[in-house]
Every structure is written in C-alpha cells, then in structure tokens.
Design a protein around this motif. Structure first.
Motif, PDB file in Angstrom:
ATOM      1  N   SER A 152       0.830  -1.194   0.000  1.00  0.00           N
ATOM      2  CA  SER A 152       0.000   0.000   0.000  1.00  0.00           C
ATOM      3  C   SER A 152       0.877   1.262   0.000  1.00  0.00           C
ATOM      4  O   SER A 152       1.981   1.251   0.552  1.00  0.00           O
ATOM      5  CB  SER A 152      -0.916  -0.002   1.229  1.00  0.00           C
ATOM      6  OG  SER A 152      -0.158  -0.038   2.429  1.00  0.00           O
ATOM      7  N   PRO A 153       0.437   2.321  -0.682  1.00  0.00           N
ATOM      8  CA  PRO A 153      -0.905   2.430  -1.242  1.00  0.00           C
ATOM      9  C   PRO A 153      -1.044   2.024  -2.703  1.00  0.00           C
ATOM     10  O   PRO A 153      -2.158   1.964  -3.206  1.00  0.00           O
ATOM     11  CB  PRO A 153      -1.182   3.930  -1.101  1.00  0.00           C
ATOM     12  CG  PRO A 153       0.165   4.553  -1.308  1.00  0.00           C
ATOM     13  CD  PRO A 153       1.151   3.607  -0.664  1.00  0.00           C
ATOM     14  N   GLU A 154       0.096   1.678  -3.428  1.00  0.00           N
ATOM     15  CA  GLU A 154      -0.065   1.550  -4.873  1.00  0.00           C
ATOM     16  C   GLU A 154       0.937   0.659  -5.592  1.00  0.00           C
ATOM     17  O   GLU A 154       0.862   0.502  -6.806  1.00  0.00           O
ATOM     18  CB  GLU A 154       0.018   2.954  -5.510  1.00  0.00           C
ATOM     19  CG  GLU A 154       1.342   3.659  -5.229  1.00  0.00           C
ATOM     20  CD  GLU A 154       1.316   5.137  -5.582  1.00  0.00           C
ATOM     21  OE1 GLU A 154       0.202   5.671  -5.809  1.00  0.00           O
ATOM     22  OE2 GLU A 154       2.397   5.748  -5.626  1.00  0.00           O
ATOM     23  N   ASN A 155       1.878   0.052  -4.896  1.00  0.00           N
ATOM     24  CA  ASN A 155       2.979  -0.640  -5.576  1.00  0.00           C
ATOM     25  C   ASN A 155       2.713  -2.131  -5.766  1.00  0.00           C
ATOM     26  O   ASN A 155       2.311  -2.825  -4.830  1.00  0.00           O
ATOM     27  CB  ASN A 155       4.279  -0.455  -4.786  1.00  0.00           C
ATOM     28  CG  ASN A 155       4.676   1.008  -4.672  1.00  0.00           C
ATOM     29  OD1 ASN A 155       4.291   1.828  -5.501  1.00  0.00           O
ATOM     30  ND2 ASN A 155       5.433   1.337  -3.641  1.00  0.00           N
ATOM     31  N   VAL A 156       2.995  -2.615  -6.975  1.00  0.00           N
ATOM     32  CA  VAL A 156       2.736  -4.004  -7.340  1.00  0.00           C
ATOM     33  C   VAL A 156       3.997  -4.622  -7.925  1.00  0.00           C
ATOM     34  O   VAL A 156       4.740  -3.973  -8.670  1.00  0.00           O
ATOM     35  CB  VAL A 156       1.607  -4.101  -8.395  1.00  0.00           C
ATOM     36  CG1 VAL A 156       1.294  -5.554  -8.720  1.00  0.00           C
ATOM     37  CG2 VAL A 156       0.358  -3.383  -7.918  1.00  0.00           C
ATOM     38  N   ARG A 157       4.244  -5.890  -7.597  1.00  0.00           N
ATOM     39  CA  ARG A 157       5.296  -6.650  -8.244  1.00  0.00           C
ATOM     40  C   ARG A 157       4.852  -8.107  -8.306  1.00  0.00           C
ATOM     41  O   ARG A 157       4.003  -8.539  -7.520  1.00  0.00           O
ATOM     42  CB  ARG A 157       6.631  -6.513  -7.528  1.00  0.00           C
ATOM     43  CG  ARG A 157       6.654  -7.054  -6.112  1.00  0.00           C
ATOM     44  CD  ARG A 157       8.024  -6.904  -5.485  1.00  0.00           C
ATOM     45  NE  ARG A 157       8.127  -7.622  -4.221  1.00  0.00           N
ATOM     46  CZ  ARG A 157       9.271  -7.852  -3.589  1.00  0.00           C
ATOM     47  NH1 ARG A 157      10.421  -7.427  -4.108  1.00  0.00           N
ATOM     48  NH2 ARG A 157       9.289  -8.513  -2.450  1.00  0.00           N
ATOM     49  N   ALA A 158       5.419  -8.877  -9.231  1.00  0.00           N
ATOM     50  CA  ALA A 158       4.971 -10.259  -9.392  1.00  0.00           C
ATOM     51  C   ALA A 158       6.044 -11.076 -10.097  1.00  0.00           C
ATOM     52  O   ALA A 158       6.895 -10.542 -10.829  1.00  0.00           O
ATOM     53  CB  ALA A 158       3.669 -10.310 -10.190  1.00  0.00           C
ATOM     54  N   TYR A 159       5.961 -12.392  -9.879  1.00  0.00           N
ATOM     55  CA  TYR A 159       6.972 -13.303 -10.421  1.00  0.00           C
ATOM     56  C   TYR A 159       6.366 -14.693 -10.546  1.00  0.00           C
ATOM     57  O   TYR A 159       5.546 -15.102  -9.722  1.00  0.00           O
ATOM     58  CB  TYR A 159       8.186 -13.336  -9.478  1.00  0.00           C
ATOM     59  CG  TYR A 159       9.175 -14.435  -9.768  1.00  0.00           C
ATOM     60  CD1 TYR A 159      10.007 -14.380 -10.879  1.00  0.00           C
ATOM     61  CD2 TYR A 159       9.279 -15.542  -8.918  1.00  0.00           C
ATOM     62  CE1 TYR A 159      10.917 -15.389 -11.147  1.00  0.00           C
ATOM     63  CE2 TYR A 159      10.191 -16.550  -9.174  1.00  0.00           C
ATOM     64  CZ  TYR A 159      11.010 -16.472 -10.289  1.00  0.00           C
ATOM     65  OH  TYR A 159      11.899 -17.465 -10.551  1.00  0.00           O
ATOM     66  N   ALA A 160       6.774 -15.421 -11.583  1.00  0.00           N
ATOM     67  CA  ALA A 160       6.347 -16.807 -11.780  1.00  0.00           C
ATOM     68  C   ALA A 160       7.567 -17.692 -11.982  1.00  0.00           C
ATOM     69  O   ALA A 160       8.548 -17.287 -12.615  1.00  0.00           O
ATOM     70  CB  ALA A 160       5.422 -16.918 -12.988  1.00  0.00           C
ATOM     71  N   ARG A 161       7.488 -18.911 -11.441  1.00  0.00           N
ATOM     72  CA  ARG A 161       8.551 -19.895 -11.655  1.00  0.00           C
ATOM     73  C   ARG A 161       7.946 -21.115 -12.332  1.00  0.00           C
ATOM     74  O   ARG A 161       6.867 -21.578 -11.932  1.00  0.00           O
ATOM     75  CB  ARG A 161       9.173 -20.296 -10.317  1.00  0.00           C
ATOM     76  CG  ARG A 161      10.399 -21.204 -10.453  1.00  0.00           C
ATOM     77  CD  ARG A 161      11.005 -21.471  -9.088  1.00  0.00           C
ATOM     78  NE  ARG A 161      10.110 -22.268  -8.248  1.00  0.00           N
ATOM     79  CZ  ARG A 161      10.228 -22.367  -6.920  1.00  0.00           C
ATOM     80  NH1 ARG A 161      11.171 -21.702  -6.295  1.00  0.00           N
ATOM     81  NH2 ARG A 161       9.389 -23.115  -6.234  1.00  0.00           N
TER      82      ARG A 161
END
Length: 329
Positions: free
Chosen positions: A96-105
């Motif tokens: 919060s309030p707005e940050n996004v991150r993502a990962y796939a294995r």
C-alpha cells in the motif's frame, strides 16, 4: 457535513491501471473493478514468459490488486501459489498504497510437454497444492495468513472459497486476461497484454442476510447445510456472472462503462480511483544487508573475480557488490 458521493458520469474515467471502488445501494453490494494495461505489460514482458505462464500470472496480479487496494493501513498483501504442476510458483504482492510486483517460476520442459499433451488448462499447470493470502502490517505485528487448496479449480473460483472461509461474506470474483495486437505510431505490429477483474461483496445492514450454505464436508458429502440466498445478493451475483472476458479487458469498454452496464438499473456509485504502479521494493541496501549476513566461506564461494552479483527475481535488476564491502569485518 459529508460530501456527496459522485454517481457514474460525474467523474473522469479512471482508465488503465486504476482500481475503481463502487457501491450498489439497491443491492447492498460493494466492490472494486480494474483494467490493467501498461503496468501489466511491463511486468510480463520483463521476463518474456510463455503465453500460458503469463496468463496465470496476470490473473494473480489482478486478484492481488483488487484485494490489496482494500487495505486500510500501510502494509502488504501477498498472494502465493505452490503446486506440483509445471508452474510451481506464482507470487504477486501489493504494498500500500499503490505498488505491485509479481513473479512466476516454471519448468520449461514440463510446461511444453503438458501443453503438447493437452494439459494446458490453468488448474493443470498449477497442479495440486495451496494458495496463500498473507497480510503483513509491518514490523512489530503478527502476519495474518489464509490458505486454500489448489484443487483443480480456477484462481477465480479459489478466491471465492477463500472469502467463504476467511471473511464469511458472500463474494463473487471475475478475472479475465487477453492479448491484443495493434500497430504503433510507426506502423509496426505490436503485442500487448491486458487484464481486468471485478470483486463484488454482499454487505447488508442485517448480518443474518449474509448467511450461506455450508461448504461440502468431504468424503462424498456434497450437500452441506442448505440456506436460501438473499434475493438481492442472488441478483447481484447473477449480474456479475454475466461478464465475459472481452468486457473485462476491452480498452473501449473501460471500468466505469462496465459497471454501468451491470448495475445501471439499481444505481451504481463510483468512488475516486486508486492507481497501481509497477514498482519493486528491492534495493541495493536491502540486498547488501542479506549478503553481508553470509559467512566468509559462503561469500568466497559466491563471488566471481572479486565481485558478487544478485538479481531481483521480480524486477530483474542486477546489483553488483565488491567482496570487500560485504565481507564480515
């Protein structure tokens, strides 16, 4: 004096990468809706995921954004799957309030074989395992974690089970992912990812109206304890279920227009949108602290030509350290 809540048409359209909170007073429903465009594209293209993996991670990102923007405090919501399928790990977190991150294995060879064998459905790629939602309010607080089984259902369906188990609020989630092809300003063919989602929850003033039938108890017990759904929630749920993937992802429809299509007869109110950004929380100082915690032998074996390089799995940023600056004093 409380400020009046704008109705649809009194606000500028939110556009991509903005979550739109909404309320349908006539149905006692509240929720959030979003369309992700450039932010999602950046995350997925950074790793050049195969199509099947990109679609799974895109759904996880949408779900995380919808849930994370509901946090009322400074903290983090983390979605993580662990399964025995070719895509054995998905991680998406919202700070919060707005940050996004993502990962796939994923296992590239196993993924290719599964698709060739006709086992390319999302639940088959994830396999059996668990989906965990973790809420972290920071230092000096205890994490909350809710866990549901990966049992052959979609992320959309599993999210519904999570709400049944953890919040006991009637909830319907819709998720959609699409690939678009167009041409840029120079006429070159361009590929783009888009995704969208809606979460609607039934929140009447009388809590007894939220009662739901029991989940099946297993061992062949599929009936559970039957309770008739509230008429207003049944109507709201049915409307949300009419949404198709094109409506969730079409940039020409947009979030507010979709909400109007669904709920204009009941009178939908929209609230100021919440933007979401592709922004990783990694930093040179954080990684330096981790490496500095290694033993002298571990640092020696990790180093190459007097340097240690560490790459963030989320944003692919590579940090380079001299052995002297991370070695124990």
């Amino acid at each position: 004096m409380a400020q009046p809540v704008p109705t649809l048409g009194e606000l500028d359209f939110a556009g991509d990468d903005h979550v739109v909170p909404f309320q349908v007073e006539g149905l006692d429903v509240r929720g959030r809706a979003v369309q992700l465009g450039p932010m999602l594209d950046t995350i997925l293209e950074r790793h050049d995921y195969p199509e099947a993996v990109a679609r799974l991670l895109a759904e996880a990102i949408v779900l995380t954004v919808l849930l994370g923007t509901s946090l009322k405090f400074e903290g983090k919501l983390i979605l993580q799957t662990k399964g025995d399928g070719p895509v054995d790990l998905l991680v998406a977190d919202f700070s919060s309030p707005e940050n996004v991150r993502a990962y796939a294995r994923y296992d590239a060879e196993a993924l290719e074989q599964a698709i060739a064998d006709g086992r390319g459905a999302p639940h088959e790629l994830l396999g059996k395992g668990v989906l965990a939602f973790t809420i972290d309010q920071g230092a000096h607080t205890q994490r909350y974690q809710g866990i549901v089984a990966l049992d052959g259902h979609t992320l959309e369906e599993i999210a519904g089970v999570y709400f049944r188990q953890s919040e006991q609020i009637p909830t319907r989630v819709r998720l959609g992912v699409a690939e678009l092809y167009d041409r840029d300003g120079d006429g070159k063919r361009r590929h783009r990812w888009r995704a969208g989602g809606v979460v609607a929850q039934f929140l009447p003033e009388a809590p007894d109206r939220m009662r739901q039938a029991d989940l099946p108890g297993g061992d062949g017990d599929e009936a559970g304890h039957k309770i008739a759904e509230d008429d207003k929630w049944m109507e709201a749920r049915t409307l949300v279920e009419t949404i198709d993937t094109d409506e969730l992802t079409d940039p020409n429809v947009g979030t507010e227009r979709l909400l109007f299509r669904l709920f204009h007869e009941q009178g939908v109110r929209v609230y100021p949108p919440q933007k979401v950004l592709d922004r990783c929380s990694c930093s040179r100082d954080k990684l330096k602290a981790v490496i500095s915690g290694l033993s002298a032998d571990e640092i020696e074996h990790t180093a190459t030509d007097g340097h240690i390089e560490a790459t963030c799995e989320f944003c692919s940023t590579t940090y380079r350290f001299d052995v002297a600056e991370v070695s124990p004093a």
